[in-house]
Write a protein that holds these residues in place. Structure first.
Motif, PDB file in Angstrom:
ATOM      1  N   LEU A 164      32.680  37.522  52.177  1.00 26.86           N
ATOM      2  CA  LEU A 164      32.192  37.123  50.787  1.00 26.86           C
ATOM      3  C   LEU A 164      32.174  35.642  50.671  1.00 26.86           C
ATOM      4  O   LEU A 164      32.926  34.814  51.313  1.00 26.86           O
ATOM      5  N   ASP A 165      31.330  34.981  49.739  1.00 24.32           N
ATOM      6  CA  ASP A 165      31.168  33.673  49.428  1.00 24.32           C
ATOM      7  C   ASP A 165      32.352  33.478  48.654  1.00 24.32           C
ATOM      8  O   ASP A 165      32.923  34.225  47.915  1.00 24.32           O
ATOM      9  N   PHE A 166      32.805  32.031  48.833  1.00 18.37           N
ATOM     10  CA  PHE A 166      33.827  31.572  47.641  1.00 18.37           C
ATOM     11  C   PHE A 166      33.757  31.914  46.192  1.00 18.37           C
ATOM     12  O   PHE A 166      34.673  32.166  45.363  1.00 18.37           O
ATOM     13  N   ILE A 167      32.363  32.038  45.567  1.00 14.96           N
ATOM     14  CA  ILE A 167      32.044  32.272  44.260  1.00 14.96           C
ATOM     15  C   ILE A 167      32.512  33.718  43.970  1.00 14.96           C
ATOM     16  O   ILE A 167      33.310  33.976  42.989  1.00 14.96           O
ATOM     17  N   GLU A 168      32.306  34.659  44.854  1.00 11.83           N
ATOM     18  CA  GLU A 168      32.513  36.075  44.474  1.00 11.83           C
ATOM     19  C   GLU A 168      34.040  36.193  44.451  1.00 11.83           C
ATOM     20  O   GLU A 168      34.387  37.016  43.763  1.00 11.83           O
ATOM     21  N   ILE A 169      34.559  35.527  45.409  1.00 13.53           N
ATOM     22  CA  ILE A 169      36.024  35.770  45.674  1.00 13.53           C
ATOM     23  C   ILE A 169      36.779  35.224  44.409  1.00 13.53           C
ATOM     24  O   ILE A 169      37.579  35.903  43.685  1.00 13.53           O
ATOM     25  N   ALA A 170      36.347  33.942  43.987  1.00 12.50           N
ATOM     26  CA  ALA A 170      36.821  33.250  42.721  1.00 12.50           C
ATOM     27  C   ALA A 170      36.720  33.953  41.355  1.00 12.50           C
ATOM     28  O   ALA A 170      37.543  33.837  40.850  1.00 12.50           O
ATOM     29  N   VAL A 171      35.609  34.677  41.257  1.00 11.59           N
ATOM     30  CA  VAL A 171      35.381  35.228  39.973  1.00 11.59           C
ATOM     31  C   VAL A 171      35.479  36.717  39.761  1.00 11.59           C
ATOM     32  O   VAL A 171      35.658  37.352  38.993  1.00 11.59           O
ATOM     33  N   VAL A 172      35.845  37.349  41.229  1.00  9.07           N
ATOM     34  CA  VAL A 172      36.314  38.870  41.169  1.00  9.07           C
ATOM     35  C   VAL A 172      37.744  39.003  41.335  1.00  9.07           C
ATOM     36  O   VAL A 172      38.160  39.625  40.526  1.00  9.07           O
ATOM     37  N   VAL A 173      38.135  38.386  42.303  1.00  9.09           N
ATOM     38  CA  VAL A 173      39.652  38.414  42.794  1.00  9.09           C
ATOM     39  C   VAL A 173      40.633  37.744  41.655  1.00  9.09           C
ATOM     40  O   VAL A 173      41.519  38.398  41.462  1.00  9.09           O
ATOM     41  N   VAL A 174      40.101  36.538  41.633  1.00  6.71           N
ATOM     42  CA  VAL A 174      41.190  35.563  40.696  1.00  6.71           C
ATOM     43  C   VAL A 174      41.745  36.291  39.492  1.00  6.71           C
ATOM     44  O   VAL A 174      42.674  36.348  39.242  1.00  6.71           O
ATOM     45  N   PRO A 175      40.704  36.729  38.754  1.00  8.71           N
ATOM     46  CA  PRO A 175      40.787  37.017  37.567  1.00  8.71           C
ATOM     47  C   PRO A 175      41.830  38.265  37.338  1.00  8.71           C
ATOM     48  O   PRO A 175      42.582  38.799  36.288  1.00  8.71           O
ATOM     49  N   ILE A 176      41.792  39.216  38.551  1.00  9.08           N
ATOM     50  CA  ILE A 176      42.429  40.602  38.491  1.00  9.08           C
ATOM     51  C   ILE A 176      43.857  40.071  39.075  1.00  9.08           C
ATOM     52  O   ILE A 176      45.054  40.617  38.364  1.00  9.08           O
ATOM     53  N   VAL A 177      44.125  39.255  39.904  1.00  7.47           N
ATOM     54  CA  VAL A 177      45.623  39.103  40.614  1.00  7.47           C
ATOM     55  C   VAL A 177      46.280  37.965  39.898  1.00  7.47           C
ATOM     56  O   VAL A 177      47.447  37.955  39.842  1.00  7.47           O
ATOM     57  N   ALA A 178      45.557  36.802  39.594  1.00  9.68           N
ATOM     58  CA  ALA A 178      46.270  35.790  38.817  1.00  9.68           C
ATOM     59  C   ALA A 178      46.975  36.080  37.892  1.00  9.68           C
ATOM     60  O   ALA A 178      48.249  35.608  37.585  1.00  9.68           O
ATOM     61  N   PRO A 179      46.636  36.856  36.883  1.00 11.52           N
ATOM     62  CA  PRO A 179      47.474  36.993  35.782  1.00 11.52           C
ATOM     63  C   PRO A 179      48.938  37.794  36.181  1.00 11.52           C
ATOM     64  O   PRO A 179      49.941  37.564  35.570  1.00 11.52           O
ATOM     65  N   ILE A 180      48.697  38.739  37.257  1.00  9.43           N
ATOM     66  CA  ILE A 180      49.881  39.296  37.573  1.00  9.43           C
ATOM     67  C   ILE A 180      51.096  38.419  38.427  1.00  9.43           C
ATOM     68  O   ILE A 180      52.076  38.521  38.134  1.00  9.43           O
ATOM     69  N   LEU A 181      50.524  37.487  39.089  1.00  8.57           N
ATOM     70  CA  LEU A 181      51.070  36.472  39.639  1.00  8.57           C
ATOM     71  C   LEU A 181      51.860  35.719  38.634  1.00  8.57           C
ATOM     72  O   LEU A 181      53.176  35.257  38.904  1.00  8.57           O
ATOM     73  N   LEU A 182      51.132  35.128  37.798  1.00  3.99           N
ATOM     74  CA  LEU A 182      51.645  34.222  36.847  1.00  3.99           C
ATOM     75  C   LEU A 182      52.671  34.649  35.758  1.00  3.99           C
ATOM     76  O   LEU A 182      53.375  34.098  35.237  1.00  3.99           O
ATOM     77  N   ALA A 183      52.438  36.147  35.324  1.00  6.57           N
ATOM     78  CA  ALA A 183      53.322  36.757  34.682  1.00  6.57           C
ATOM     79  C   ALA A 183      54.833  37.000  34.964  1.00  6.57           C
ATOM     80  O   ALA A 183      55.728  37.238  34.374  1.00  6.57           O
ATOM     81  N   ASP A 184      54.871  36.836  36.450  1.00  3.04           N
ATOM     82  CA  ASP A 184      56.147  37.249  36.974  1.00  3.04           C
ATOM     83  C   ASP A 184      57.281  36.170  36.335  1.00  3.04           C
ATOM     84  O   ASP A 184      57.124  34.917  36.753  1.00  3.04           O
ATOM     85  N   PRO A 185      58.375  36.681  35.791  1.00  6.23           N
ATOM     86  CA  PRO A 185      59.333  35.744  35.553  1.00  6.23           C
ATOM     87  C   PRO A 185      60.085  34.955  36.484  1.00  6.23           C
ATOM     88  O   PRO A 185      60.476  33.850  36.273  1.00  6.23           O
TER      89      PRO A 185
END
Length: 538
Positions: free
Chosen positions: A457-478
Motif C-alpha cells: 500500500l501507499d503511505f496515504i492509505e496506511i496513514a489514513v486507515v491504520v493510524v486512526p485505528i491503532v494510534a488511540p490504543i497506543l496513546l491511551a496506554d497509561p
C-alpha cells in the motif's frame, strides 16, 4: 456474524486493490458494499437491518465516514490539510523550473573528486529537495534522469546507483515539509481525542468517579510540532546514508569511484554554486524557520513556499531567453522582504494605534514594501505563465495531486467507519492489549504491521486507515510515556520504507519508469534492466 462481515470487508478491499482497481474507489467501494450486504442480510435473516453490526446501523455508518471527513473543513482548529496543495505546488514548480537539475549538476561537481562523491551529491540534493518539496515522485524522476546516466558513465554499481537515488528520493517522506507528516498530524489530532476519552474511562474504572489529573492528559499535536520533531531524525538518516556511501566507496572503490572534476573551480563556478544553493536554502529557512519561530502556521509557511518557488522559477526559466533583467523580480522581492522586516522590527505598523509621525513612517514603509513584493510576485508569475506554459502545467498537476490525496482521505474515512461498524477496532484493541510485554510489545507489533503493509500500500492509505485505528490504543496506554509527536515521527520513518519495499515500492516504479530513457542515453554499460532497481532494497 459481525466477524464474518469484517472478514468480507478486508477480502473485498484486498481483492479490489490486487486487481488494480483505483485506490480512491476501492476503499469506499468495499465499505459501501459490505455495509449494504450486512444490512440486507440482517433484514432477511434476522428481521432487523442492524442485526449484524457491532453497534449502530447501516445508515449511521454509511454517513459516518463523510461526516467525519467533513468535520476537517468545518472545524476552524483543524485546517492542517490546506497546506497540502501549497506544498505540492511548491515541489512541482521547483521540479519543472529545473532548479533540481541545477542542484544535482552543481553538487556533482563539488563532491565528484571524493570517493563515492556522485552518490553523496545525490543524497545531499535529495535532502535539499525533500526540505523544499516533499514530493517523492518528482524527486526520484528528476534525480534518475539527471544523475543516473552520470553515475553509469563513471562505472558506478547499478544496484548502488539505483538504490541511492531511490532512497534519497524518499527523504521527502520524513524531512519537513512533508505531505505524510501533514496527513499524520491530522489523523493524530483525532486519535489524541479518542485516546484521551479511553484514558479517562480507565482512570474512572480504577479510581471511581472523578476528573483525571491534568498531568495524565495526552498532549495534542499539530503539523508544525511534527515538523519540528522530524527534523533531527531526518538529518540523522541523511548522515547515515552519507556514511554508508563513504564506507562502501572505501571498501569497494570500483563500485563507487571518484570522478575527476569537469571544468575549473574558478570564481565563475563559485558564483554558480552561490546562485544554485543559496535560494533553495533561503526558501527552506523561510518555510521551516517561520514555523519553528512561531511566526507562521504550517498553512502560512506553505503559502510562503509556493510564492518563493514561483519567484525562483521566474529567474531560472528566463535563462537562455535573454538575461536582461533576469534577476530583477527576485531582487525586488528580497528588497521588499527587507523593507517589511525593518517596518515590523522598528515601528508599530498597527493603523489603529498610530500615535506619532514615526508610526506613520513605519506604515508607509510597510505599504511600499508590500506593494513591491506583490509586484515582484506578479512579475514572476507572468514569467512562469508565458515561458513554456509552466504555471498552467504546474497548477494542473497540483490540482490532480491534491484531488488524489483528498479523495483517498474520503474513501479511507469510509473504510475506517465500516471497520469500526463490525467491531474491528475492539478486536485490534483486545489483540494488542493481550500481548505480553505491555506497551512496547504493542508498539513493535504495530510497526511490524505498518512495515509489511508498506509492501503493498501507499503511505496515504496506511496513514489514513491504520493510524486512526491503532494510534488511540497506543496513546491511551497509561504505561506509555510517549507523545503524539514521537508516535507520528515513528510512523513517518516507517512509512518512508513503503516507497522502497518491493513488490510495490513506488520509488522503484518511478525509477523503473525513467530507466528506458537512461538506457538510451548511456551506451557505455550493458545489461541494465529496470528490475535492477529492486536490488536497492537489499
Amino acid at each position: 456474524m459481525d466477524l464474518f462481515f469484517l472478514i468480507l470487508l478486508i477480502v473485498l478491499m484486498a481483492a479490489a486493490l490486487g486487481s488494480g482497481f483505483p485506490v480512491a474507489f476501492a476503499l469506499p467501494g468495499s465499505a459501501i458494499i459490505t455495509i449494504f450486504l450486512a444490512g440486507i442480510s440482517g433484514y432477511l435473516f434476522a428481521g432487523s437491518v442492524d442485526a449484524y453490526f457491532a453497534h449502530g446501523g447501516p445508515s449511521q455508518w454509511l454517513s459516518a465516514g463523510v461526516t467525519n471527513f467533513r468535520g476537517v473543513y468545518w472545524e476552524a482548529e483543524r485546517d492542517t490539510l490546506i497546506a497540502i496543495p501549497l506544498f505540492i505546488f511548491m515541489g512541482i514548480m521547483l521540479q519543472r523550473s529545473k532548479i533540481a537539475e541545477d542542484l544535482l549538476i552543481t553538487m556533482a561537481r563539488l563532491f565528484g573528486p571524493v570517493p563515492g562523491g556522485l552518490g553523496i551529491s545525490v543524497i545531499l540534493v535529495g535532502a535539499l529537495l525533500a526540505a523544499t518539496t516533499g514530493i517523492v515522485g518528482a524527486t526520484v524522476v528528476a534525480m534518475g534522469l539527471i544523475s543516473l546516466p552520470a553515475m553509469m558513465r563513471n562505472n558506478y554499481s547499478v544496484p548502488l546507483a539505483t538504490g541511492t537515488i531511490a532512497a534519497s528520493g524518499t527523504l521527502g517522506q520524513i524531512i519537513p515539509p512533508s505531505i505524510v507528516l501533514i496527513i499524520l498530524a491530522d489523523q493524530l489530532s483525532s486519535s489524541v481525542d479518542q485516546a484521551g476519552n479511553l484514558r479517562q474511562a480507565l482512570f474512572r474504572d480504577a479510581n471511581g468517579p472523578g476528573q483525571m489529573p491534568s498531568d495524565l492528559a495526552i498532549a495534542s499535536t499539530s503539523a508544525g510540532e511534527l515538523f519540528l520533531g522530524a527534523i533531527l531524525p531526518g538529518l540523522l538518516l541523511v548522515g547515515l546514508y552519507i556514511v554508508f556511501m563513504l564506507g562502501f566507496a572505501l571498501i569497494n572503490p570500483k563500485a563507487a569511484p571518484a570522478v575527476r572534476g569537469e571544468g575549473k573551480m574558478d570564481r565563475q563556478f563559485l558564483f554558480q554554486v552561490f546562485i544554485t544553493l543559496v535560494p533553495p536554502l533561503a526558501l527552506i529557512v523561510l518555510v521551516l524557520g517561520s514555523i519553528m519561530a512561531g511566526i507562521a502556521t504550517v498553512n502560512q509557511a506553505g503559502a510562503v513556499g509556493a510564492i518563493g518557488s514561483m519567484v525562483m522559477a521566474g529567474y531560472r526559466l528566463r535563462e537562455g531567453n535573454g538575461n536582461g533583467g533576469r534577476y530583477t523580480p527576485a531582487i525586488l522581492a528580497i528588497l521588499a522582504l527587507l523593507g517589511i522586516a525593518v517596518a515590523v522590527s522598528f515601528y508599530d505598523t498597527n493603523i489603529k494605534r498610530v500615535a506619532s509621525s514615526g508610526d506613520v513612517t513605519g506604515i508607509v514603509i510597510a505599504a511600499i514594501a508590500v506593494s513591491l513584493l506583490v509586484f515582484a510576485v506578479i512579475w514572476s508569475g507572468w514569467r512562469t505563465m508565458v515561458t513554456e506554459n509552466t504555471l498552467r502545467e504546474v497548477m494542473m498537476e497540483t490540482a490532480k495531486g491534491s484531488c488524489l490525496v483528498f479523495i483517498i482521505l474520503i474513501g479511507a474515512a469510509m473504510l475506517t467507519s465500516a471497520f469500526r461498524a463490525f467491531g474491528g477496532e475492539e478486536l485490534v484493541k483486545d489483540f494488542l492489549q493481550g500481548l505480553p510485554g505491555g506497551f512496547w510489545a504493542q508498539f513493535f507489533m504495530v510497526m511490524l504491521v505498518v512495515f509489511i503493509l508498506g509492501f503493498f500500500l501507499d503511505f496515504i492509505e496506511i496513514a489514513v486507515v491504520v493510524v486512526p485505528i491503532v494510534a488511540p490504543i497506543l496513546l491511551a496506554d497509561p504505561s506509555a510515556n510517549v507523545t503524539a509527536v514521537w508516535l507520528g515521527v515513528m510512523f513517518g520513518l516507517n512509512l518512508q520504507t513503503s516507497f522502497l519495499t518491493p513488490p510495490f515500492g513506488f520509488a522503484l516504479f518511478y525509477l523503473r519508469g525513467v530507466a528506458p530513457a537512461v538506457v538510451k542515453t548511456v551506451q557505455i554499460y550493458k545489461g541494465f534492466s529496470p528490475l535492477s532497481a529492486y536490488s536497492c532494497w537489499l
